[in-house]
Write a protein that holds these residues in place. Structure first.
Motif, short mmCIF file in Angstrom:
data_model
loop_
_atom_site.label_atom_id
_atom_site.label_comp_id
_atom_site.label_asym_id
_atom_site.label_seq_id
_atom_site.Cartn_x
_atom_site.Cartn_y
_atom_site.Cartn_z
N ALA A 57 0.83 -1.20 0.00
CA ALA A 57 0.00 0.00 0.00
C ALA A 57 0.87 1.26 0.00
CB ALA A 57 -0.93 -0.01 1.20
N ILE A 58 1.70 1.40 1.02
CA ILE A 58 2.51 2.61 1.12
C ILE A 58 4.00 2.30 1.24
CG2 ILE A 58 0.71 4.07 2.13
CD1 ILE A 58 2.10 3.49 4.87
N ALA A 59 4.35 1.04 1.46
CA ALA A 59 5.76 0.71 1.72
C ALA A 59 6.56 0.79 0.44
CB ALA A 59 5.87 -0.69 2.30
N GLN A 60 7.70 1.45 0.53
CA GLN A 60 8.57 1.52 -0.63
C GLN A 60 9.42 0.26 -0.71
OE1 GLN A 60 11.43 4.65 -0.82
NE2 GLN A 60 11.19 4.87 -3.03
N GLY A 61 9.90 -0.02 -1.89
CA GLY A 61 10.72 -1.20 -2.09
C GLY A 61 12.05 -1.12 -1.38
N ALA A 62 12.77 -2.22 -1.33
CA ALA A 62 14.02 -2.28 -0.59
C ALA A 62 15.07 -1.36 -1.20
CB ALA A 62 14.52 -3.71 -0.57
N GLY A 93 15.94 1.76 -2.23
CA GLY A 93 15.96 2.60 -3.42
C GLY A 93 15.39 1.98 -4.69
N THR A 94 15.07 0.72 -4.68
CA THR A 94 14.46 0.13 -5.86
C THR A 94 12.96 0.33 -5.76
OG1 THR A 94 13.97 -2.03 -4.93
CG2 THR A 94 16.20 -1.68 -5.77
N ASP A 95 12.31 0.25 -6.88
CA ASP A 95 10.85 0.37 -6.81
C ASP A 95 10.19 -0.95 -7.20
OD1 ASP A 95 10.03 2.08 -9.93
OD2 ASP A 95 11.22 0.32 -9.51
N ALA A 96 10.94 -2.03 -7.03
CA ALA A 96 10.43 -3.33 -7.45
C ALA A 96 9.19 -3.75 -6.65
CB ALA A 96 11.52 -4.38 -7.32
N ALA A 97 9.12 -3.30 -5.41
CA ALA A 97 8.02 -3.75 -4.56
C ALA A 97 6.82 -2.82 -4.61
CB ALA A 97 8.49 -3.90 -3.12
N TRP A 98 6.91 -1.78 -5.42
CA TRP A 98 5.77 -0.89 -5.54
C TRP A 98 4.61 -1.63 -6.18
CZ3 TRP A 98 4.70 3.38 -3.23
CH2 TRP A 98 5.72 4.21 -2.79
N PRO A 99 3.43 -1.07 -6.07
CA PRO A 99 2.31 -1.71 -6.76
C PRO A 99 2.65 -1.95 -8.22
CG PRO A 99 1.53 0.07 -5.41
CD PRO A 99 3.03 0.08 -5.31
N ARG A 100 2.36 -3.11 -8.69
CA ARG A 100 2.64 -3.43 -10.08
C ARG A 100 1.40 -3.13 -10.90
NH1 ARG A 100 5.28 -6.57 -6.90
NH2 ARG A 100 3.45 -7.76 -6.39
N PHE A 101 1.58 -2.27 -11.87
CA PHE A 101 0.44 -1.91 -12.69
C PHE A 101 0.08 -3.08 -13.57
CE2 PHE A 101 2.70 2.07 -11.83
CZ PHE A 101 1.74 2.64 -11.04
N HIS A 126 0.98 9.04 -7.70
CA HIS A 126 1.15 8.69 -9.10
C HIS A 126 -0.12 8.00 -9.59
CE1 HIS A 126 3.31 7.49 -12.77
NE2 HIS A 126 2.61 6.39 -12.69
N ARG A 127 -0.66 8.51 -10.68
CA ARG A 127 -1.85 7.90 -11.27
C ARG A 127 -1.46 7.26 -12.58
NH1 ARG A 127 -4.29 12.83 -9.38
NH2 ARG A 127 -5.56 12.34 -7.56
N ARG A 128 -1.89 6.04 -12.79
CA ARG A 128 -1.59 5.35 -14.04
C ARG A 128 -2.91 5.01 -14.73
NH1 ARG A 128 3.10 2.63 -15.99
NH2 ARG A 128 4.16 3.90 -14.44
N GLU A 143 -5.15 3.30 -11.77
CA GLU A 143 -4.53 2.79 -10.54
C GLU A 143 -3.74 3.89 -9.87
OE1 GLU A 143 -3.03 -1.59 -11.10
OE2 GLU A 143 -3.12 -0.54 -13.00
N HIS A 144 -3.76 3.90 -8.55
CA HIS A 144 -3.01 4.89 -7.77
C HIS A 144 -1.82 4.22 -7.12
CE1 HIS A 144 -6.80 7.12 -8.10
NE2 HIS A 144 -6.08 8.20 -7.86
N ARG A 145 -0.67 4.86 -7.23
CA ARG A 145 0.49 4.43 -6.46
C ARG A 145 0.67 5.44 -5.33
NH1 ARG A 145 6.23 3.67 -9.37
NH2 ARG A 145 5.41 1.63 -9.87
N LEU A 146 0.52 4.95 -4.12
CA LEU A 146 0.50 5.84 -2.96
C LEU A 146 1.74 5.66 -2.08
CD1 LEU A 146 -3.17 5.06 -2.60
CD2 LEU A 146 -2.43 7.41 -2.44
N GLY A 147 1.80 6.42 -1.02
CA GLY A 147 2.90 6.32 -0.06
C GLY A 147 3.87 7.47 -0.14
N TYR A 148 3.73 8.34 -1.17
CA TYR A 148 4.67 9.46 -1.31
C TYR A 148 4.55 10.45 -0.15
CZ TYR A 148 5.44 7.89 -6.10
OH TYR A 148 5.77 7.17 -7.21
N ALA A 149 3.35 10.57 0.41
CA ALA A 149 3.13 11.55 1.48
C ALA A 149 3.15 10.89 2.86
CB ALA A 149 1.81 12.28 1.27
N HIS A 150 3.72 9.68 2.94
CA HIS A 150 3.70 8.96 4.22
C HIS A 150 4.67 9.60 5.20
CE1 HIS A 150 3.30 5.89 7.15
NE2 HIS A 150 4.54 5.49 7.03
N ARG A 151 4.12 10.21 6.25
CA ARG A 151 4.95 10.86 7.26
C ARG A 151 5.02 10.03 8.54
NH1 ARG A 151 0.68 15.24 6.53
NH2 ARG A 151 -0.26 13.32 5.76
N GLY A 152 4.28 8.93 8.57
CA GLY A 152 4.30 8.08 9.77
C GLY A 152 3.64 8.74 10.96
#
Lengths: 440, 167
Positions: free
Chosen positions: A104-109, A111-119, A144-146, A173-182
């Protein structure tokens, strides 16, 4: 239709306290229930909680996690899918049987974006994707909207003849997590009084709604009661905030539809409200005014006149709406826009009436150091905002904020299917969702 | 906007040897992790009758035509790359303006594990406009100060070499 669930629901007292379900009864939620409106889902203290509304009162159902897992309810309540993904990112608890396991909001390991939502790939001639964001639009939103584009056929016979302009949105599809401040993490371990500053910054356009929902939860868990003057002023602040957010969403929608003049008028009405609120409550957005126990600042009596003038301006601008043209320009967003316009006029009228009958008295009560869990709610322009709090000796052990944006996102994604990007932009603006409130 | 800040900014720009942007500013906004409050002020600064447009300041979509990168919000770990890439797409002379307490130094989110902090943590910042959120007036004043600081040498040069057509 589901006797075990009915018995559990009937035992809920007072409203807002969690009703514990056994594993089998929880599992039966996956079949859905027409009486229950889904609000949110979260994992805390070794339990998974699902929040519903039965139309009037909130209903919080919970069950124990088994081996840090619980049965998914997303087949019965599709909006739960996002929350199940979020719960996994935040706590590692897995939803068994969930079909959508994208982060949902977690970034990939590292610096990679492999674990981001896959469109979901679209393939074939005439199919393509448009990506927008997280830096897109004049005033950007960190998302990010795709858009997956292609020939949209209403029936199988229309596939044969097509022109270039029957290309429509097949999927958003929405890719979220950019505004995640915890934010929830920052609130843990603090007293409700200190944590209120973070609750107020979940979403700037619903800061009062979040602050009031959080304060109500904190007060219920601590056994405190806000004084009558604070209760009355909070209701006014919530209503004014809804009105200004409605104005902003309407302004964004007509701007996206190309009516710059009308967008400017709405924007100016919204700005006049902000200036009046700055005079009346000491802050343009009324941020940090609502605190657990009551209010931090009282309404300035000599600023009421300018607040009333701002309400009148808002009503007047909306009344000047040429609805025939707006319906044509806004397309599928016209219904929501019309509801927002009605709401602006109704809220302006109700605030005017409420301002006349605010009781005198103190504006804040002491907040004793309490222990327990509680739920608080307040209305925003998007719908009900809920805060759940778990206090231990006056310190926040855990807390959850549920903004309507997260459950409206799937509705928006479904709503743009079949539209062209221009009409989709209008609908997105009219929904007025807060990305920051989803990312937390 | 206090005059001291404006004059110090002008001096800094002169020191850097940066030549004029002319009499208008194209601004590219980036939300680096904001709550949306500063965006409400920014929208207000655009909508106001005495707003940004009156001073020749416009918000633009394309970073390649932008003079100013306007950053709102605390820089989250996930937005840092997008912010630096947006600045990278802008041609010099370019300026960075941090708007709001979060972009200035992290604000209430300073030190949180999922954020880097203020905009200065990832890009050089030329102008800070504090406030939570700053009013549209302060945003306008800040950007106008930036505009004037850069337009001043141009205006002076024009005055000295101006040929009046009807003289």
């Amino acid at each position: 239709m589901n006797p075990a669930l009915d018995v559990a629901i009937a035992s809920a007292a007072p409203p807002g306290t969690a009703v514990m379900l056994d594993a089998a009864t929880w599992r039966s939620l996956a079949a859905g229930d027409a009486r229950l409106g889904f609000v949110g889902l979260f994992v805390s203290g070794g339990r998974v909680h699902a929040l519903f509304t039965d139309g009037s009162a909130p209903l919080l159902l919970a069950t124990e996690l088994i081996a840090n897992a619980y049965p998914s309810i997303a087949t019965g309540f599709p909006q739960a899918a996002w929350f199940e993904r979020l719960a996994f990112d935040q706590t590692g608890a897995t939803a068994e049987g969930a079909t959508d396991r994208r982060p949902a909001i977690a970034q990939g390991a590292a610096g990679t974006d492999a674990a981001w939502p896959r469109f979901i790939e679209t393939a074939g001639e005439g199919f393509y994707q448009i990506g927008a964001g997280p830096v897109a639009g004049r005033i950007a939103s960190p998302v990010h909207r795709r858009f997956s584009m292609g020939r949209f056929s209403m029936g199988r016979f229309s596939m044969g003849c097509f022109s270039t302009d029957d290309t429509r949105i097949l999927r958003l599809e929405h890719r979220l997590g950019y505004a995640h401040r915890g934010i929830a993490g920052l609130m843990r371990g603090k007293s409700p009084r200190v944590a209120a500053r973070f609750a107020a910054r979940i979403a700037g356009d619903a800061t009062v709604a979040h602050a009031v929902a959080f304060a109500r939860a904190a007060e219920a868990a601590s056994g405190a009661v806000a004084p009558p003057r604070a209760v009355a002023l909070r209701a006014i602040m919530v209503a004014v905030e809804r009105m200004t957010a409605d104005l902003a969403a309407l302004a964004a929608a007509v701007a996206a539809a190309g009516d710059a003049r009308f967008a400017t008028l709405l924007g100016q009405a919204r700005e006049q409200s902000a200036v009046a609120l700055g005079e009346a409550f000491g802050h343009r957005l009324m941020m940090d005014i609502v605190v657990p126990g009551g209010l931090a600042l009282d309404l300035r009596g000599d600023a009421v006149a300018s607040l009333l003038a701002a309400l009148d301006r808002a009503s007047l601008v909306v009344r000047a709406f040429a609805w025939g043209r707006v319906r044509r320009d806004l397309g599928p967003a016209a219904g929501i826009a019309q509801a927002r316009a009605r709401s602006i006029r109704a809220l302006a009228a109700s605030v005017r009436a409420d301002l006349a009958v605010v009781p005198e008295g103190i504006i804040a009560a002491a907040l004793p150091a309490g222990t327990g869990t509680a739920l608080g709610a307040a209305e925003s322009a998007r719908g009900m905002v809920y805060h759940w709090i778990d206090l231990l000796d006056g310190q926040i052990r855990d807390c959850v904020a549920i903004d309507p944006s997260a459950r409206l996102l799937p509705a928006l994604e479904a709503g743009v299917v079949g539209l062209d990007p221009q009409a989709a932009a209008v609908l997105i603006a009219c929904y007025g969702l807060s990305v920051g409130a989803i990312d937390g | 906007m206090d005059e001291a800040a404006v004059s110090s900014l002008a001096a800094r720009l002169a020191d850097a040897g940066i030549t004029r942007l002319g009499r208008s500013l194209a601004v590219r906004h980036v939300d680096a992790g904001s709550c949306g409050g500063c965006e409400i002020s920014l929208a207000g600064a655009v909508a106001l009758r005495a707003g940004l447009t009156r001073y020749g300041i416009t918000l633009v979509d394309d970073p390649r035509e932008a003079d100013v990168l306007l950053i709102t919000g605390v820089v989250t770990t996930t937005m840092a790359d997008a912010v630096t890439r947006t600045l990278g797409a802008m041609a010099p002379p370019r300026f960075v303006v941090a708007v709001g307490d979060c972009a200035v130094d992290g604000g209430v989110f300073k030190g949180a594990p999922t954020v880097l902090g203020g905009a200065e943590r990832i890009v050089p910042v030329d102008l800070l406009i504090a406030g939570c959120p700053p009013s549209p007036g302060r945003i306008i004043a800040g950007l106008v100060a930036l505009l004037e600081a850069n337009a001043a040498p141009v205006a002076a040069a024009r005055r000295s070499s101006r040929i009046e057509p009807h003289a």
